[in-house]
Design an enzyme around this catalytic site. Structure first.
Site, short mmCIF file in Angstrom:
data_model
loop_
_atom_site.label_atom_id
_atom_site.label_comp_id
_atom_site.label_asym_id
_atom_site.label_seq_id
_atom_site.Cartn_x
_atom_site.Cartn_y
_atom_site.Cartn_z
N CYS A 1 45.38 13.20 -136.79
CA CYS A 1 44.78 14.55 -136.86
C CYS A 1 43.54 14.69 -135.99
O CYS A 1 43.13 15.80 -135.66
CB CYS A 1 44.45 14.90 -138.30
SG CYS A 1 45.90 14.89 -139.35
N HIS B 1 40.15 21.29 -138.09
CA HIS B 1 41.54 20.80 -138.14
C HIS B 1 42.29 21.53 -139.25
O HIS B 1 41.84 21.59 -140.40
CB HIS B 1 41.55 19.29 -138.37
CG HIS B 1 42.88 18.76 -138.77
ND1 HIS B 1 44.02 18.99 -138.01
CD2 HIS B 1 43.29 18.05 -139.85
CE1 HIS B 1 45.06 18.42 -138.62
NE2 HIS B 1 44.64 17.85 -139.73
N ASN C 1 50.36 22.06 -141.20
CA ASN C 1 49.56 21.05 -140.52
C ASN C 1 50.38 20.47 -139.37
O ASN C 1 51.41 19.84 -139.60
CB ASN C 1 49.21 19.95 -141.54
CG ASN C 1 48.30 18.88 -140.97
OD1 ASN C 1 48.08 18.82 -139.75
ND2 ASN C 1 47.78 18.03 -141.83
#
Ligand code: ACO
Length: 351
Positions: free
Chosen positions: A112, A278, A308
């Site tokens: 990530c 994020h 995500n």
């Protein structure tokens, strides 16, 4: 000289998969997913469509938007945790797919935080004078992690067959993770330019004591052979996530990193115009926003539409904010991310 983002692009698959569609496959519901994560829908790649394929689409758009051609790119950094193959990495595949010159391509895998780590490398390459224009790509195809050969055909409209109870029970085993992730790619062309605009400061962190919180135990070279049928049957080739611990780390460490870059740059958090977080989960994004004491409009999000997408969330969000006119000249913005590693950090950028 500063590293300036001169073009951005995205590559997102056409298949939009809603929470209702997922609840046909497993015991979940739109309400559970929205309340816990804010996600309403995500995109799933077609079978055979890979992270390098999506990366090529995003990169081509970024290069065109910068007013350049592939021949103008001097180096590539490709961030992904879902490469097409274990070897080689996605860099050479993107180079071939885009028709780039014989230039170096670097594959990085900070999950990530991949885009943030890629920004640091791009900046170092540019500041050293080694490369003038760097193409940074973050792309993921998470769907192969999802065990939906059990109903995949129904999900993407290729069959109207009913899911069996056994299939539903098996899909439900991984519902805590599968509902959160989507496929997609984002890219940025970064060029060294004189002037006020550009990257000001990046601070990156790693804490390997958190390696087991978000990990994949199977298919690794600590084992001989590196993957076995048993590991697959035991679910060890799927990511493992201690969700609550990841949540706590994310809402603590990202605000710390944002404060760190502000303090080191002599500016206040209040004076930031936008913070691009994020896009893991809306509750995490709102947690970061509240911890920083910022109004919601300064912390934009699109996790509700894409889920995500790991290394792709920040470049996709950046592209959308630029396209929507949320980012204008003379702004202070911060990128921040946290993910498996644990890796995390923040970057201050002046538009
Ligand atoms: N649908 C319905 N029920 C579900 C689902 C689902 N998809 N998934 C889990 N449940 C059930 C569980 O089985 C459990 O049931 P039980 O109480 O009968 O045992 C119940 O819901 C509660 O589960 P919890 O794990 O306690 O739910 P929690 O409130 O912690 O939410 C979540 C889980 C959303 C994963 C949360 O921990 C979280 O947001 N963590 C952050 C993780 C994250 O965003 N990771 C992204 C990758 S890392 C990164 O990018 C930073």
């Amino acid at each position: 000289m500063r590293s300036v983002i001169i073009g951005t692009g995205i590559g997102v698959p056409a298949n939009i998969v809603t929470n209702e569609a997922l609840s046909q496959l497993m015991d979940t519901s739109d309400e559970w997913i929205r309340v816990r994560s804010g996600i309403r829908e995500r995109r799933y790649a077609d079978p055979g469509q890979s992270s390098s394929d999506l990366g090529v689409i995003a990169a081509a758009q970024a290069i065109a938007q910068a007013g350049l051609t592939p021949a103008d790119i001097d180096a590539v950094i490709f961030a992904t945790m879902t490469p097409d193959r274990l070897l080689p990495g996605n860099g050479p595949l993107l180079q071939k797919g885009l028709g780039l010159r014989d230039i170096p391509t670097f594959d990085i895998r900070q999950q990530c935080s991949g885009f943030l780590y890629g920004l640091e490398l791009a900046d170092l390459f540019i500041q050293s004078g080694r490369y003038r224009r760097v193409l940074l790509v973050g792309a993921e195809v998470h769907t192969p992690f999802m065990p939906w050969h059990l109903g995949w055909d129904t999900l993407i409209g290729q069959s109207t067959r009913e899911i069996t109870e056994a299939e539903r029970a098996e899909n439900t085993l991984t519902r805590d993770r599968t509902v959160l992730f989507g496929d997609g790619a984002g890219a940025a062309v970064i060029e060294g330019r004189e002037g006020e605009e550009g990257l000001r400061l990046i601070r990156l962190h790693t804490d390997g004591s958190g390696a087991d919180v978000l990990t994949m135990h199977g298919a690794g070279f600590k084992r001989r052979p590196f993957v076995t049928h048993q590991q697959i049957d035991d679910g060890e080739t799927l990511p493992f996530m201690a969700g609550k611990e990841v949540f706590r780390s994310a809402v603590t460490l990202m605000p710390q990193a944002v404060r760190e870059v502000c303090e080191a740059s002599g500016i206040t958090v209040d004076s930031l115009d936008l913070v691009l977080v994020h896009q893991a989960n809306l509750r995490i994004i709102e947690g970061v926003q509240k911890a920083l004491g910022l109004p919601p409009e300064k912390v934009p999000h699109n996790v509700e539409r894409f889920g995500n997408t790991t290394a792709a969330t920040l470049p996709i969000l950046l592209h959308e904010c630029l396209t929507d006119g949320l980012i204008r000249p003379g702004m202070n913005l911060v990128f921040t991310a946290l993910g498996s590693g644990l890796h995390w950090g923040a970057a201050l950028y002046r538009t």
